[in-house]
Design an enzyme around this catalytic site. Structure first.
Site, PDB file in Angstrom:
ATOM      1  N   ARG A  52       0.864  -1.177   0.000  1.00 31.46           N
ATOM      2  CA  ARG A  52       0.000   0.000   0.000  1.00 31.46           C
ATOM      3  C   ARG A  52       0.904   1.232   0.000  1.00 31.46           C
ATOM      4  O   ARG A  52       2.122   1.132   0.139  1.00 31.46           O
ATOM      5  CB  ARG A  52      -1.031   0.012   1.142  1.00 31.46           C
ATOM      6  CG  ARG A  52      -0.672  -0.652   2.432  1.00 31.46           C
ATOM      7  CD  ARG A  52       0.324   0.042   3.317  1.00 31.46           C
ATOM      8  NE  ARG A  52       0.135   1.468   3.422  1.00 31.46           N
ATOM      9  CZ  ARG A  52       1.087   2.328   3.675  1.00 31.46           C
ATOM     10  NH1 ARG A  52       2.344   1.908   3.841  1.00 31.46           N
ATOM     11  NH2 ARG A  52       0.854   3.614   3.762  1.00 31.46           N
ATOM     12  N   GLY A  53       0.260   2.412  -0.154  1.00 31.01           N
ATOM     13  CA  GLY A  53       1.042   3.638  -0.311  1.00 31.01           C
ATOM     14  C   GLY A  53       1.157   3.931  -1.796  1.00 31.01           C
ATOM     15  O   GLY A  53       1.475   3.032  -2.601  1.00 31.01           O
ATOM     16  N   ALA A  54       0.893   5.188  -2.161  1.00 31.57           N
ATOM     17  CA  ALA A  54       0.728   5.543  -3.573  1.00 31.57           C
ATOM     18  C   ALA A  54       1.905   5.121  -4.467  1.00 31.57           C
ATOM     19  O   ALA A  54       1.712   4.398  -5.461  1.00 31.57           O
ATOM     20  CB  ALA A  54       0.454   7.042  -3.684  1.00 31.57           C
ATOM     21  N   ARG A  95      -7.244  -0.365  -6.986  1.00 29.80           N
ATOM     22  CA  ARG A  95      -7.576   0.718  -6.032  1.00 29.80           C
ATOM     23  C   ARG A  95      -7.740   2.004  -6.844  1.00 29.80           C
ATOM     24  O   ARG A  95      -7.005   2.220  -7.809  1.00 29.80           O
ATOM     25  CB  ARG A  95      -6.473   0.904  -4.960  1.00 29.80           C
ATOM     26  CG  ARG A  95      -6.385  -0.271  -3.992  1.00 29.80           C
ATOM     27  CD  ARG A  95      -5.478   0.046  -2.801  1.00 29.80           C
ATOM     28  NE  ARG A  95      -6.123   0.899  -1.821  1.00 29.80           N
ATOM     29  CZ  ARG A  95      -5.492   1.411  -0.747  1.00 29.80           C
ATOM     30  NH1 ARG A  95      -4.202   1.181  -0.565  1.00 29.80           N
ATOM     31  NH2 ARG A  95      -6.141   2.171   0.117  1.00 29.80           N
ATOM     32  N   GLN A 197      -2.099   2.411  10.010  1.00 26.68           N
ATOM     33  CA  GLN A 197      -0.798   2.543   9.329  1.00 26.68           C
ATOM     34  C   GLN A 197       0.225   3.225  10.231  1.00 26.68           C
ATOM     35  O   GLN A 197       1.417   2.910  10.176  1.00 26.68           O
ATOM     36  CB  GLN A 197      -0.954   3.349   8.034  1.00 26.68           C
ATOM     37  CG  GLN A 197      -1.613   2.611   6.887  1.00 26.68           C
ATOM     38  CD  GLN A 197      -3.106   2.819   6.849  1.00 26.68           C
ATOM     39  OE1 GLN A 197      -3.743   3.108   7.864  1.00 26.68           O
ATOM     40  NE2 GLN A 197      -3.701   2.671   5.682  1.00 26.68           N
ATOM     41  N   ASP A 238      -1.753  10.978  -2.101  1.00 23.45           N
ATOM     42  CA  ASP A 238      -2.135   9.947  -3.082  1.00 23.45           C
ATOM     43  C   ASP A 238      -2.444  10.543  -4.443  1.00 23.45           C
ATOM     44  O   ASP A 238      -2.353   9.861  -5.470  1.00 23.45           O
ATOM     45  CB  ASP A 238      -3.325   9.145  -2.567  1.00 23.45           C
ATOM     46  CG  ASP A 238      -2.885   8.262  -1.422  1.00 23.45           C
ATOM     47  OD1 ASP A 238      -2.821   8.752  -0.288  1.00 23.45           O
ATOM     48  OD2 ASP A 238      -2.542   7.092  -1.694  1.00 23.45           O
ATOM     49  N   ASN A 248      -5.120  12.480   0.580  1.00 24.22           N
ATOM     50  CA  ASN A 248      -4.239  11.625   1.382  1.00 24.22           C
ATOM     51  C   ASN A 248      -5.114  10.838   2.352  1.00 24.22           C
ATOM     52  O   ASN A 248      -6.352  10.973   2.348  1.00 24.22           O
ATOM     53  CB  ASN A 248      -3.181  12.469   2.112  1.00 24.22           C
ATOM     54  CG  ASN A 248      -2.076  11.615   2.716  1.00 24.22           C
ATOM     55  OD1 ASN A 248      -1.522  10.735   2.051  1.00 24.22           O
ATOM     56  ND2 ASN A 248      -1.765  11.826   3.985  1.00 24.22           N
ATOM     57  N   LYS A 249      -4.490  10.054   3.173  1.00 24.26           N
ATOM     58  CA  LYS A 249      -5.206   9.189   4.107  1.00 24.26           C
ATOM     59  C   LYS A 249      -6.250   9.951   4.911  1.00 24.26           C
ATOM     60  O   LYS A 249      -6.009  11.072   5.352  1.00 24.26           O
ATOM     61  CB  LYS A 249      -4.166   8.533   5.031  1.00 24.26           C
ATOM     62  CG  LYS A 249      -4.686   7.624   6.106  1.00 24.26           C
ATOM     63  CD  LYS A 249      -5.574   6.526   5.577  1.00 24.26           C
ATOM     64  CE  LYS A 249      -4.966   5.716   4.464  1.00 24.26           C
ATOM     65  NZ  LYS A 249      -5.957   4.849   3.765  1.00 24.26           N
TER      66      LYS A 249
HETATM   67  O1  MRU Z   1      -4.506   3.240   2.190  1.00 21.05           O
HETATM   68  P1  MRU Z   1      -3.027   3.441   2.082  1.00 21.05           P
HETATM   69  O2  MRU Z   1      -2.277   2.897   3.254  1.00 21.05           O
HETATM   70  O3  MRU Z   1      -2.492   2.957   0.754  1.00 21.05           O
HETATM   71  O4  MRU Z   1      -2.846   5.009   2.107  1.00 21.05           O
HETATM   72  C1  MRU Z   1      -1.560   5.537   1.982  1.00 21.05           C
HETATM   73  C2  MRU Z   1      -1.502   6.993   2.175  1.00 21.05           C
HETATM   74  O5  MRU Z   1      -2.484   7.668   2.308  1.00 21.05           O
HETATM   75  C3  MRU Z   1      -0.138   7.622   2.100  1.00 21.05           C
HETATM   76  O6  MRU Z   1      -0.049   8.718   2.940  1.00 21.05           O
HETATM   77  C4  MRU Z   1       0.111   8.075   0.666  1.00 21.05           C
HETATM   78  O7  MRU Z   1      -0.098   7.009  -0.222  1.00 21.05           O
HETATM   79  C5  MRU Z   1       1.466   8.606   0.473  1.00 21.05           C
HETATM   80  S1  MRU Z   1       2.663   7.297   0.560  1.00 21.05           S
HETATM   81  C6  MRU Z   1       4.175   7.946   0.198  1.00 21.05           C
END
Ligand code: MRU
Length: 345
Positions: A52-54, A95, A197, A238, A248-249
């Site tokens: 996970r993470g963009a 996603r 997270q 994201d 973002n999250k």
């Molecule tokens: O749902 P996730 O864990 O994939 O969400 C991730 C985030 O929101 C991060 O902050 C974002 O992707 C930046 S990662 C460098």
């Protein structure tokens, strides 16, 4: 040369024939890698948030396309292009919010469609390049962001925007890593409900590098700001829209509103692959809704339960609540006033 300790945590390992994915659902209790040889497996690893993470899901998807090409080029020489295109669709459906996924898949698709000789090799080289470029971008953003933080006495981060979420080093955590080397000591991380997270990944990842972080309940953020312990909120993104709005999250928007009230600044750290140049504002960003079961206690997870859950997993912070956007191409201060056009090449 990248110091070994900057790469201590690796979300993704490419073997040349398979992709090893650190299962982030198991952290911090278990460090276990799942190995994928097909694109469908990689799509499922993204959907289920093993990775996970963009930036990390963009990189994983690029390797997923390589696996697809390797599989179909041998087995179905006449139709392999269309089979890879179908796998690209599958990966794209994993996603919806992080634009890095679509950015990486578009690059892979262009190569598939335009390179006529040794296409599989060209796809492989591109996926590896996407991975390496992301790491290099993070190292650069770490320096640029740390410069902006100056002598900040404390920072709060949200979610995990670290090595686990990227090709290595991290975006927001890259800035925190670089700032730590310059003397920053007070690092706070919000636990980031419901997937945790922050609690499961961020404080663990920082500890791997010997960086002590203090975990707070998400609901403690206003009170933390009130104490004066932090002067920056540092987060990843994201998807960033043309007007500087940043998805973002879930909970990032709340932090930005609280920051305004308390005179705390907000820094968004993201590579330019996170900018969606086709999206005028954050209003158009699709916000992923995940299963109620990720939020609801088990006792409510039955058909006759009167308790339901609303589980959007991202939100959009308007540009006017952001003080700095840090990318590998440079920093934009006050994006609502400056615009982000200077980051376009
Ligand atoms: O749902 P996730 O864990 O994939 O969400 C991730 C985030 O929101 C991060 O902050 C974002 O992707 C930046 S990662 C460098």
């Amino acid at each position: 040369m990248i110091a070994e300790n900057k790469l201590a945590v690796q979300a993704l390992q490419w073997t040349g024939k398979s992709l090893k994915v650190l299962d982030q659902r198991q952290l911090p209790q278990l460090i276990t890698y799942d190995e994928y040889e097909h694109a469908a497996g990689v799509a499922e690893a993204i959907r289920s948030m093993r990775v996970r993470g963009a930036p990390a899901i963009g990189i994983a998807a690029a390797y997923g396309v390589v696996l697809s090409a390797q599989q179909h080029f041998q087995a179905s020489p006449a139709t392999w292009h269309s089979l890879v295109q179908a796998d690209i669709q599958l990966l794209a459906a994993s996603r919806p919010t992080a634009v890095n996924l679509f950015w990486a898949l578009d690059l892979m698709r262009q190569t598939l469609e335009t390179v006529e000789q040794q296409t599989v090799e060209a796809l492989t080289a591109l996926a590896v390049q996407i991975h390496q470029d992301d790491l290099a971008a993070n190292l650069r953003m770490g320096e640029l962001g740390a410069e902006v933080l100056g002598n900040a006495k404390g920072v709060l981060t949200h979610c995990n925007a670290g090595a686990l979420a990227t090709g290595g080093y991290g975006t927001a955590l890259g800035v925190i890593r670089s700032a730590y080397q310059r003397g920053l000591r007070n690092v706070f991380a919000g636990e980031t409900r419901p997937w945790l997270q922050g609690a499961r990944l961020t404080v663990w990842e920082l500890a791997q590098d010997g960086i002590a972080a203090t975990l707070i309940a998400d609901s403690a953020a206003a009170w933390l700001m009130r104490t004066g312990a932090i002067d920056w909120v540092v987060v990843g993104a994201d998807r960033i829209a043309l007007n500087g709005d940043a998805a973002n999250k879930i909970g990032t928007y709340s932090l930005a509103v609280l920051a305004k009230q308390h005179g705390v600044k907000v820094m968004v750290v993201a590579p330019t692959s996170t900018i969606d140049w086709s999206m005028p504002s954050g209003e158009q960003i699709e916000i992923e809704q995940r299963a109620a079961s990720e939020l609801l206690p088990e006792c409510y997870q039955h058909e006759t339960s009167l308790v339901s859950a609303w589980n959007p997993v991202f939100d959009v912070t308007p540009a006017n609540l952001i003080d700095a956007i840090v990318t590998e191409r440079g920093v934009v201060l006050n994006p609502a006033l400056q615009g982000i056009g200077s980051l376009r090449q």
